[in-house]
Enzyme design. Structure first.
Site, PDB file in Angstrom:
ATOM      1  N   TRP A  70       0.832  -1.208   0.000  1.00  7.14           N
ATOM      2  CA  TRP A  70       0.000   0.000   0.000  1.00  7.14           C
ATOM      3  C   TRP A  70       0.866   1.257   0.000  1.00  7.14           C
ATOM      4  O   TRP A  70       0.650   2.182  -0.789  1.00  7.14           O
ATOM      5  CB  TRP A  70      -0.911  -0.046   1.223  1.00  7.14           C
ATOM      6  CG  TRP A  70      -1.985   1.005   1.265  1.00  7.14           C
ATOM      7  CD1 TRP A  70      -2.500   1.709   0.200  1.00  7.14           C
ATOM      8  CD2 TRP A  70      -2.692   1.453   2.419  1.00  7.14           C
ATOM      9  NE1 TRP A  70      -3.482   2.567   0.629  1.00  7.14           N
ATOM     10  CE2 TRP A  70      -3.614   2.429   1.984  1.00  7.14           C
ATOM     11  CE3 TRP A  70      -2.643   1.114   3.770  1.00  7.14           C
ATOM     12  CZ2 TRP A  70      -4.487   3.079   2.876  1.00  7.14           C
ATOM     13  CZ3 TRP A  70      -3.508   1.749   4.654  1.00  7.14           C
ATOM     14  CH2 TRP A  70      -4.417   2.730   4.208  1.00  7.14           C
ATOM     15  N   HIS A 124      13.117  -4.449   3.337  1.00  2.17           N
ATOM     16  CA  HIS A 124      12.756  -5.000   4.651  1.00  2.17           C
ATOM     17  C   HIS A 124      13.992  -5.047   5.556  1.00  2.17           C
ATOM     18  O   HIS A 124      13.912  -5.557   6.676  1.00  2.17           O
ATOM     19  CB  HIS A 124      12.211  -6.422   4.497  1.00  2.17           C
ATOM     20  CG  HIS A 124      10.851  -6.504   3.879  1.00  2.17           C
ATOM     21  ND1 HIS A 124       9.831  -5.625   4.174  1.00  2.17           N
ATOM     22  CD2 HIS A 124      10.327  -7.391   2.981  1.00  2.17           C
ATOM     23  CE1 HIS A 124       8.743  -5.954   3.480  1.00  2.17           C
ATOM     24  NE2 HIS A 124       9.022  -7.010   2.755  1.00  2.17           N
ATOM     25  N   ARG A 146       3.109  -1.727  11.907  1.00  3.59           N
ATOM     26  CA  ARG A 146       1.736  -2.176  12.161  1.00  3.59           C
ATOM     27  C   ARG A 146       1.690  -2.864  13.506  1.00  3.59           C
ATOM     28  O   ARG A 146       2.702  -3.389  13.976  1.00  3.59           O
ATOM     29  CB  ARG A 146       1.352  -3.167  11.055  1.00  3.59           C
ATOM     30  CG  ARG A 146      -0.081  -3.615  11.022  1.00  3.59           C
ATOM     31  CD  ARG A 146      -0.274  -4.614   9.898  1.00  3.59           C
ATOM     32  NE  ARG A 146      -1.679  -4.901   9.641  1.00  3.59           N
ATOM     33  CZ  ARG A 146      -2.102  -5.787   8.760  1.00  3.59           C
ATOM     34  NH1 ARG A 146      -1.238  -6.473   8.035  1.00  3.59           N
ATOM     35  NH2 ARG A 146      -3.398  -5.999   8.589  1.00  3.59           N
ATOM     36  N   TYR A 212       0.328   1.794  10.278  1.00  2.00           N
ATOM     37  CA  TYR A 212      -0.692   1.271   9.362  1.00  2.00           C
ATOM     38  C   TYR A 212      -2.092   1.684   9.819  1.00  2.00           C
ATOM     39  O   TYR A 212      -2.927   2.102   9.022  1.00  2.00           O
ATOM     40  CB  TYR A 212      -0.568  -0.257   9.310  1.00  2.00           C
ATOM     41  CG  TYR A 212      -1.540  -0.951   8.402  1.00  2.00           C
ATOM     42  CD1 TYR A 212      -1.295  -1.055   7.032  1.00  2.00           C
ATOM     43  CD2 TYR A 212      -2.709  -1.521   8.914  1.00  2.00           C
ATOM     44  CE1 TYR A 212      -2.189  -1.704   6.191  1.00  2.00           C
ATOM     45  CE2 TYR A 212      -3.606  -2.174   8.075  1.00  2.00           C
ATOM     46  CZ  TYR A 212      -3.342  -2.261   6.720  1.00  2.00           C
ATOM     47  OH  TYR A 212      -4.230  -2.906   5.891  1.00  2.00           O
ATOM     48  N   ARG A 278      -4.766  -9.723   0.989  1.00  3.02           N
ATOM     49  CA  ARG A 278      -5.590 -10.674   1.731  1.00  3.02           C
ATOM     50  C   ARG A 278      -6.828  -9.979   2.266  1.00  3.02           C
ATOM     51  O   ARG A 278      -7.880 -10.017   1.676  1.00  3.02           O
ATOM     52  CB  ARG A 278      -4.767 -11.320   2.860  1.00  3.02           C
ATOM     53  CG  ARG A 278      -5.442 -12.533   3.494  1.00  3.02           C
ATOM     54  CD  ARG A 278      -4.560 -13.182   4.549  1.00  3.02           C
ATOM     55  NE  ARG A 278      -4.468 -12.405   5.770  1.00  3.02           N
ATOM     56  CZ  ARG A 278      -5.271 -12.544   6.823  1.00  3.02           C
ATOM     57  NH1 ARG A 278      -6.230 -13.453   6.802  1.00  3.02           N
ATOM     58  NH2 ARG A 278      -5.123 -11.804   7.891  1.00  3.02           N
TER      59      ARG A 278
END
Length: 317
Positions: A70, A124, A146, A212, A278
């Site tokens: 996103w 990452h 998150r 998030y 998902r």
């Protein structure tokens, strides 16, 4: 000959490191205090030694399954909004991971290596293990994190889908124990978040931290904030003309999940795009966690994040 000696040295280094099974990989090595999947060890070494950052570069950093896809879409849309119309936008035909490639899979000789500035990359890799040129340059880093409850559920679901075929499927309880011990791809998750968090306090002009949950709750505000941080602020005219809203719609989970490229395409040569989408929900963890799991992870969060100023609001059932 020199190259062969170097490869031998790297192989010897790898073999000397602590090793564990990952959620998706048969081998992870404890390299520079984070669990590095064996398939990217060589790439991380090359990246650290060879990557030359430019002051105009933009890095989208995250712990896996924290909203990476996103944020990559949002960053790309903000920076390139003068180049493309919403109706004929690269995000309609390419996955965000293709447009903002992972830095460890990119080498300057690669035909897909970004050349136009600003260059956008994803990673990452924990902050202390970024290349020296990224840390020392004036390039910008946007980091999304998150709440660790939802991150775990998302990671468990995702890694089970992309795991090596030879690996057994981990039960949620097995994966949870590993996660609580920090044994997960690019983990421990707490040191990953804290590395970027602490640096953002010291260098707020270099690193912007997003949660998030905040992005979901007030996407308009945070899209504006990202644009300002990247030195691509929206003009009054753009705001009046609904440019921010059109970017939000373009990058929305519902819109991206429904695109053909994200139903059948592949990114980073091996990852199926459909697995990146998902639920994108906050609080989905309550459908999976037992009371003892909730208590255990809450205690770990309290212990690891205490005193840092970084916290997450967890809505307990």
């Amino acid at each position: 000959m020199a190259e062969e000696i170097q490869v031998k040295k790297e192989d010897e280094l790898t073999l000397s490191l602590p090793r564990e099974r990952g959620l998706a990989s048969s081998n992870m090595y404890l390299f520079q205090e984070f669990w590095c999947p064996s398939i990217v060890m060589k790439d991380v070494n090359i990246f650290q030694k060879q990557f030359q950052a430019k002051d105009s570069d933009i890095i989208v950093a995250s712990f896996p399954k924290s909203g990476t896809t996103w944020l990559k879409a949002i960053a790309f849309a903000i920076v390139n909004r003068q180049c493309f119309s919403i109706d004929n936008h690269p995000l309609l035909t390419s996955n965000p991971h293709q447009l903002v490639p992972f830095i460890t899979f990119m080498h300057p000789a690669d035909s897909h290596f970004p050349t136009t500035e600003p260059r956008l990359f994803g990673t990452h890799i924990p902050f202390p293990s970024l290349s020296k040129s990224i840390i020392e340059s004036n390039c910008k880093i946007i980091y999304i994190c998150r709440n660790p409850f939802d991150t775990f559920i998302s990671a468990w679901n995702y890694f089970n889908k992309i795991k090596q075929h030879s690996l057994s499927v981990l039960t949620m309880e097995e994966a949870f124990e590993m996660y609580c011990n920090g044994i997960i791809e690019f983990g421990p998750w707490w040191s990953h978040m804290l590395g970027y968090w602490k640096e953002s306090i010291v260098r707020p002009n270099k690193i912007l931290i997003l949660k998030y949950e905040d992005l979901k709750e007030n996407v308009n505000l945070y899209v504006k904030r990202v644009a300002e941080f990247l030195d691509f602020p929206f003009t009054q005219e753009e705001e009046s003309n609904g440019v921010i809203e059109s970017i939000i719609r373009l990058c929305s989970f519902e819109k991206m999940k429904d695109l053909e490229v994200n139903k059948s395409g592949i990114s980073c040569k091996i990852f199926e795009n459909k697995h990146f989408f998902r639920k994108a929900e906050i609080g989905d963890w309550v459908n999976y966690f037992s009371p003892s799991m909730t208590e255990k992870l809450s205690k770990i969060m309290e212990e690891k994040l205490s005193g840092s100023g970084l916290s997450f609001e967890i809505m307990h059932p």
